[in-house]
Design a protein around this motif. Structure first.
Motif, PDB file in Angstrom:
ATOM      1  N   LYS A   7       0.834  -1.199   0.000  1.00  0.00           N
ATOM      2  CA  LYS A   7       0.000   0.000   0.000  1.00  0.00           C
ATOM      3  C   LYS A   7       0.873   1.255   0.000  1.00  0.00           C
ATOM      4  O   LYS A   7       0.584   2.221  -0.703  1.00  0.00           O
ATOM      5  N   THR A   8       1.964   1.236   0.756  1.00  0.00           N
ATOM      6  CA  THR A   8       2.884   2.368   0.783  1.00  0.00           C
ATOM      7  C   THR A   8       3.536   2.566  -0.576  1.00  0.00           C
ATOM      8  O   THR A   8       3.681   3.684  -1.056  1.00  0.00           O
ATOM      9  N   ASP A   9       3.940   1.457  -1.198  1.00  0.00           N
ATOM     10  CA  ASP A   9       4.539   1.550  -2.529  1.00  0.00           C
ATOM     11  C   ASP A   9       3.545   2.119  -3.533  1.00  0.00           C
ATOM     12  O   ASP A   9       3.926   2.881  -4.427  1.00  0.00           O
ATOM     13  N   HIS A  10       2.299   1.738  -3.396  1.00  0.00           N
ATOM     14  CA  HIS A  10       1.275   2.254  -4.310  1.00  0.00           C
ATOM     15  C   HIS A  10       1.110   3.765  -4.139  1.00  0.00           C
ATOM     16  O   HIS A  10       1.012   4.494  -5.128  1.00  0.00           O
ATOM     17  N   SER A  15       2.290   9.257  -6.066  1.00  0.00           N
ATOM     18  CA  SER A  15       2.933  10.544  -5.798  1.00  0.00           C
ATOM     19  C   SER A  15       3.924  10.909  -6.901  1.00  0.00           C
ATOM     20  O   SER A  15       3.938  12.046  -7.387  1.00  0.00           O
ATOM     21  N   PHE A  16       4.751   9.952  -7.300  1.00  0.00           N
ATOM     22  CA  PHE A  16       5.707  10.229  -8.377  1.00  0.00           C
ATOM     23  C   PHE A  16       5.013  10.457  -9.712  1.00  0.00           C
ATOM     24  O   PHE A  16       5.456  11.268 -10.523  1.00  0.00           O
ATOM     25  N   PHE A  17       3.920   9.742  -9.956  1.00  0.00           N
ATOM     26  CA  PHE A  17       3.150   9.942 -11.181  1.00  0.00           C
ATOM     27  C   PHE A  17       2.612  11.372 -11.257  1.00  0.00           C
ATOM     28  O   PHE A  17       2.753  12.053 -12.272  1.00  0.00           O
ATOM     29  N   TRP A  21       3.762  14.677 -13.807  1.00  0.00           N
ATOM     30  CA  TRP A  21       2.854  15.489 -14.613  1.00  0.00           C
ATOM     31  C   TRP A  21       2.886  16.953 -14.195  1.00  0.00           C
ATOM     32  O   TRP A  21       2.811  17.846 -15.042  1.00  0.00           O
ATOM     33  N   LEU A  22       3.009  17.196 -12.890  1.00  0.00           N
ATOM     34  CA  LEU A  22       3.122  18.563 -12.414  1.00  0.00           C
ATOM     35  C   LEU A  22       4.381  19.229 -12.978  1.00  0.00           C
ATOM     36  O   LEU A  22       4.351  20.365 -13.439  1.00  0.00           O
TER      37      LEU A  22
END
Length: 50
Positions: A7-10, A15-17, A21-22
């Protein structure tokens, strides 16, 4: 415990995704405004095209 790691990895992956994009949107805006202030003009003779 294995479930919380996944769940943490997800959450980290999401967050990185979003951060990617940001960064892409901010970079596009910055380069757009920089181009508006000082547009780049190319002299095609510099590239060897005659």
């Amino acid at each position: 415990m294995n479930h919380t790691i996944r769940k943490t990895d997800h959450h980290l992956e999401i967050s990185f995704f979003l951060l990617r994009w940001l960064f892409l949107i901010v970079a596009a805006i910055v380069f757009y405004f920089l181009h508006q202030e000082a547009p780049v003009t190319y002299d095609w003779l510099e590239f060897g095209v005659q």
